[in-house]
Design a protein around this motif. Structure first.
Motif, short mmCIF file in Angstrom:
data_model
loop_
_atom_site.label_atom_id
_atom_site.label_comp_id
_atom_site.label_asym_id
_atom_site.label_seq_id
_atom_site.Cartn_x
_atom_site.Cartn_y
_atom_site.Cartn_z
N HIS A 239 0.81 -1.22 0.00
CA HIS A 239 0.00 0.00 0.00
C HIS A 239 0.85 1.27 0.00
CE1 HIS A 239 -3.68 -2.22 0.48
NE2 HIS A 239 -3.23 -2.83 1.56
N GLY B 212 2.33 4.58 -0.75
CA GLY B 212 1.81 5.67 -1.58
C GLY B 212 0.33 5.91 -1.42
N ARG B 213 -0.39 4.99 -0.74
CA ARG B 213 -1.83 5.16 -0.60
C ARG B 213 -2.17 6.38 0.26
NH1 ARG B 213 -6.48 2.02 -1.37
NH2 ARG B 213 -8.22 3.46 -1.04
N LEU C 137 -2.20 9.38 -1.88
CA LEU C 137 -3.41 9.45 -2.72
C LEU C 137 -4.61 9.95 -1.91
CD1 LEU C 137 -3.08 6.11 -4.75
CD2 LEU C 137 -2.68 8.44 -5.57
N GLU C 138 -4.73 9.47 -0.68
CA GLU C 138 -5.84 9.90 0.16
C GLU C 138 -5.74 11.40 0.45
OE1 GLU C 138 -8.48 8.22 1.03
OE2 GLU C 138 -7.80 6.32 0.17
N ASP D 94 -4.26 13.62 -1.42
CA ASP D 94 -4.54 14.35 -2.67
C ASP D 94 -6.04 14.47 -2.92
OD1 ASP D 94 -1.87 14.70 -3.16
OD2 ASP D 94 -1.69 13.07 -4.61
N GLU D 95 -6.79 13.40 -2.61
CA GLU D 95 -8.24 13.45 -2.82
C GLU D 95 -8.91 14.43 -1.86
OE1 GLU D 95 -10.34 9.79 -3.20
OE2 GLU D 95 -8.78 8.84 -4.42
#
Length: 200
Positions: free
Chosen positions: A4, A6-7, A10-11, A13-14
């Motif tokens: 996981h 980098g997850r 991503l979270e 960024d969202e």
């Protein structure tokens, strides 16, 4: 086990992206009225539709993560960010719908024969609309700040680095759930161990 790494990024960024959408809508609402003018119903309809969509986005983001059962991820901090933002977003929706109602009243009686009562009613509707638009702008700003701060707060330490830290040193704002290490096996004990025989 799924990697996981980098997850968390991503979270974050969202969260930032949705925060910017609320900020853009706030800017659009601010530009739609002044101290002496109000948005027309077409503009207000677009704004209300956009706000409705953003509130739905908040609930969709929560639903997606609340139903995710990946054992390697803990979406608690992310879900809390979206649910916390839902409160000011809901207030923005409530205030804008009240302004929308008053805009409808002003449109309906825009060409009605003038009277003292109607003039008072129009002025009251204008004042209420101004007030509700101001409150909407404030709530949209609060939603933006809530999402931004939550994104800033989420820890991005990679799972491999977390695994090397002691439990007390691991951040509580991480979305990574490390596997539980099984206890070290102890010596095998028999249910019954006969006493040793002694020679006669």
């Amino acid at each position: 086990m799924t990697d996981h790494t980098g997850r968390a990024g991503l979270e974050k960024d969202e969260l930032y992206a949705l925060a910017l959408e609320f900020e853009q809508l706030r800017t659009d609402v601010v530009r739609s009225y002044t101290h002496s003018s109000l948005p027309d119903l077409a503009t207000a309809s677009h704004h209300l539709g956009a706000l409705t969509g953003l509130v739905k986005d908040l609930s969709d983001e929560v639903l997606f993560r609340a139903t995710d059962s990946d054992p390697g991820l803990d979406f608690g901090p992310v879900i809390a960010a979206y649910t916390s933002a839902s409160a000011p977003a809901g207030r923005a929706m409530n205030n804008y719908t009240e302004a929308f109602e008053q805009l409808g009243f002003l449109r309906r009686y825009a060409e009605a024969p003038g009277s003292a009562n109607l003039r008072d009613a129009r002025q009251s509707a204008f004042d209420v609309t101004q007030d509700r638009l101001d409150l909407t702008v404030d709530s949209l700003q609060e939603t933006f700040v809530t999402l931004r701060r939550a994104a800033d707060w989420i820890d991005g330490t990679p799972p491999r680095v977390l695994a090397a830290l002691s439990r007390s040193a691991r951040p509580t704002n991480s979305i990574y759930r490390l596997p539980v290490e099984p206890p070290a096996p102890g010596p095998v004990r028999l249910a019954y161990t006969p006493a040793p025989r002694h020679g006669r």
